[in-house]
Scaffold this motif. Structure first.
Motif, short mmCIF file in Angstrom:
data_model
loop_
_atom_site.label_atom_id
_atom_site.label_comp_id
_atom_site.label_asym_id
_atom_site.label_seq_id
_atom_site.Cartn_x
_atom_site.Cartn_y
_atom_site.Cartn_z
N ASP A 1 118.26 -38.69 20.30
CA ASP A 1 118.60 -38.96 21.70
C ASP A 1 118.49 -37.71 22.57
O ASP A 1 118.13 -37.79 23.74
N LYS A 2 118.80 -36.55 21.99
CA LYS A 2 118.82 -35.31 22.78
C LYS A 2 117.50 -34.55 22.77
O LYS A 2 117.23 -33.80 23.71
N LEU A 3 116.67 -34.71 21.72
CA LEU A 3 115.47 -33.88 21.63
C LEU A 3 114.24 -34.57 21.06
O LEU A 3 113.16 -34.45 21.62
N ALA B 1 121.80 -38.64 17.18
CA ALA B 1 122.10 -37.75 18.30
C ALA B 1 120.96 -36.76 18.51
O ALA B 1 120.60 -36.45 19.66
N ASN C 1 111.90 -39.26 23.60
CA ASN C 1 112.16 -39.49 25.02
C ASN C 1 112.57 -40.95 25.14
O ASN C 1 111.73 -41.84 25.24
N THR C 2 113.88 -41.19 25.12
CA THR C 2 114.37 -42.57 25.01
C THR C 2 114.11 -43.42 26.25
O THR C 2 114.33 -44.62 26.21
#
Length: 76
Positions: free
Chosen positions: A60-62, A57, A65-66
Motif C-alpha cells: 500500500d505504501k510503496l 502495508a 500504486n493502489t
C-alpha cells in the motif's frame, strides 16, 4: 519466510505495454492472442515474525500504486 507480490493494473486501466506486446506477438505470427496485461512480480525475503499485514502495508505504501494497480500476496 518468503513473500511473492503479484502487481497488475486494475481492470479498465489502459495497458500500453500489454498492447505493445500483443501487437508484437501478432507481427511474429502468433495471431491467437486477443489481449495482454503486463504486470510485475516482487519477491521479498522476510525476517521471521513479519506478517502478511506487514507485507500488505509495504504494498500500500510503496510496492503498488493502489489507485491503478491491484496486488496479491503469496507467503511461503
Amino acid at each position: 519466510m518468503k513473500a511473492t507480490v503479484h502487481v497488475m493494473l486494475k481492470t479498465g486501466v489502459l495497458d500500453p505495454q500489454g498492447e505493445a506486446v500483443r501487437h508484437a506477438l501478432g507481427a511474429l505470427g502468433f495471431e491467437g492472442v486477443n489481449g495482454v496485461r503486463q504486470g510485475k512480480v516482487i519477491e521479498l525475503d522476510l525476517a521471521d515474525g513479519t506478517s502478511e499485514d506487514d507485507v500488505k502495508a509495504m504494498c500500500d505504501k510503496l510496492l503498488a500504486n493502489t489507485v491503478i494497480e491491484s496486488y496479491r500476496v503469496d507467503l511461503s
